[in-house]
Enzyme design. Structure first.
Site, PDB file in Angstrom:
ATOM      1  N   HIS A   1      30.911  20.341 -12.948  1.00  0.00           N
ATOM      2  CA  HIS A   1      30.111  20.437 -12.879  1.00  0.00           C
ATOM      3  C   HIS A   1      29.834  21.769 -13.541  1.00  0.00           C
ATOM      4  O   HIS A   1      30.549  23.081 -12.662  1.00  0.00           O
ATOM      5  CB  HIS A   1      28.776  21.011 -11.594  1.00  0.00           C
TER       6      HIS A   1
ATOM      7  N   ASP B   1      30.756  24.720 -10.809  1.00  0.00           N
ATOM      8  CA  ASP B   1      32.007  24.985  -9.960  1.00  0.00           C
ATOM      9  C   ASP B   1      32.658  26.086 -10.502  1.00  0.00           C
ATOM     10  O   ASP B   1      33.618  26.112  -9.952  1.00  0.00           O
ATOM     11  CB  ASP B   1      32.572  23.262  -9.988  1.00  0.00           C
TER      12      ASP B   1
END
EC number: 5.3.1.5
Length: 434
Positions: free
Chosen positions: A100, A103
């Site tokens: 993501h 992240d």
């Protein structure tokens, strides 16, 4: 090189008799299974969020995992985290990873600043990938953690949040294409509701359909060759999520004319939350030609929570891969370990051991699935069970009408007698392989 994995050697295949906790007993990437390398069947990926961004918190307690890249609030530590991630990819020999946006880069004060951070870390990834074999299986946008998403992204009652979500997905799809990603995933953790008292469900679903159409249009505009995938989950964090399960997603895609453009990314834990087995969800998607990729993990069956543990149940995993192989196997998809350590598993060796165990379980499941297919017993039983429909009699019934069938039954021409489903025999047959 970081110090985090400094004392851990690359994991090698040592065979089923090995007592080495950091060795593969069943996963041999070059072993041929049904005429194809095991690595090319399984297409393993590491989930960046659980392995490197998660800090060990739960609803009742905070951080337990201490890493060299904590706190995760500046670009210097984001690059340390990336360096450690690629070291782990090398140790495991995995061909793919997934991320993501949240992240991999710290959140900044503005969208433009966050985008600069994001593009800088993508550049760092690309530099790391020049000398490595690990590639991107898929990218996605985290549109559920920040408070702006608390009422949804594409389904938000505020049109400005919809626009912000569109801008976010554009940047993530651009980055996925830059990295050669093979898929782009959308998971709607907040695309649902907490209460119907303040929810216009029809409007929200229409907006979600429009948003997904915009994503597909942009995919074609930029020439992205990968697959667009949506990921079902019934609830958590929302009380009810619109992408409840595979069948719900397929109905949604058909309603908005996207069934030829979008496939499914299916997760074991999400299937369990929806009251299904994982093989059920895979079979549903495969029957409609919409199986894209899988997230492999397991839930705690006693608590009912979505615990995202590493898989350890060979019979379950074998049946999953049985249906995947029957559907022709993965094309752009793969096996992403959407799984995290337990919050008491603190060490770097725990992270490696968890993936080693998961990869071995999947290898055992794949080999069992392949053996069942090559044996042919299940296919024979299935063919025999439905043989009546392949006969002239069965085809005539399908082509008939209610009045004609009524007349034949009334005349006693048709008087069905039940046949055994032989479930126990088939379960025993499966147990020969797992």
């Amino acid at each position: 090189m970081t110090e985090f994995f400094a004392d851990i050697a690359p994991v090698r295949y040592e065979g089923p008799d090995s007592a080495n906790p950091l060795a593969f007993r069943h996963y041999d990437p070059d072993e041929m299974v049904m005429g194809k390398r095991m690595e090319d069947h399984l297409r393993f990926a590491v989930a960046y969020w659980h392995s490197f961004a998660w800090e060990g918190g739960d609803p009742f307690g905070g951080q337990t995992l201490i890493r060299p890249w904590h706190p995760q609030d500046d670009m210097t530590r984001a690059k340390v985290k990336a360096d450690a991630a690629f070291e782990m990819f090398d140790i495991l020999g995995v061909p793919y990873f997934c991320w993501h946006d949240a992240d991999i880069r710290p959140e900044a004060a503005t969208f433009a600043e966050s985008l600069r951070n994001f593009e800088e870390i993508i550049d760092h990834f690309l530099a790391k990938m020049e000398s490595r074999r690990t590639r991107l299986l898929w990218g996605t946008a985290n549109m559920f953690s920040h408070r702006r998403w608390m009422a949804g992204a594409s389904t938000n009652p505020d049109p400005d949040v919809f626009a912000y979500a569109a801008a976010t997905v554009k940047t993530c799809l651009d980055a996925t294409q830059r990295m050669g990603g093979q898929n782009y995933v959308l998971w709607g953790g907040r695309e649902g509701y907490e209460t119907l008292l303040n929810t216009d469900m029809g409007r929200e679903l229409d907006h979600m359909g429009r948003f997904l159409s915009m994503v597909v249009d942009y995919k074609h505009k930029i020439g992205f060759k990968g697959a667009i995938l949506v990921e079902p989950k019934p609830q958590e964090p929302s009380k009810h999520q619109y992408d409840f399960d595979a069948a719900t997603c397929i109905g949604f895609l058909r309603k908005y004319g996207l069934e030829g453009e979008v496939k499914l990314n299916l997760e074991q834990g999400h299937a369990i939350l929806a009251g299904h087995s994982f093989e059920h969800e895979i079979a549903v998607a495969a029957s409609e030609g919409m199986l894209g990729s899988i997230d492999m993990n397991r839930n705690d069956y006693q608590s009912g929570w979505d615990t995202d543990q590493f898989p350890n149940n060979v019979p379950e995993v074998a049946l999953c891969y049985y249906h995947i192989l029957r559907a022709g196997g993965f094309t752009t998809g793969g096996t992403n370990f959407d799984a995290k350590l337990r919050r008491q598993s603190l060490d770097a060796t725990d992270l490696i051991a968890a993936h080693v165990g998961g990869m071995d379980i999947c290898a055992r499941g794949l080999k069992a699935a392949a053996a069942m297919i090559e044996d042919g017993g299940l296919e024979t039983a299935l063919r025999d069970r439905y043989a009546g429909w392949d006969s002239d009699h069965g085809q005539g019934i399908l082509e008939s009408d209610l009045d004609s069938l009524f007349a034949r039954v009334l005349a006693g021409e048709i008087d069905p007698q039940p046949h055994s489903g032989r479930q126990e025999m088939l379960e025993n047959h499966v147990n020969r392989f797992v």
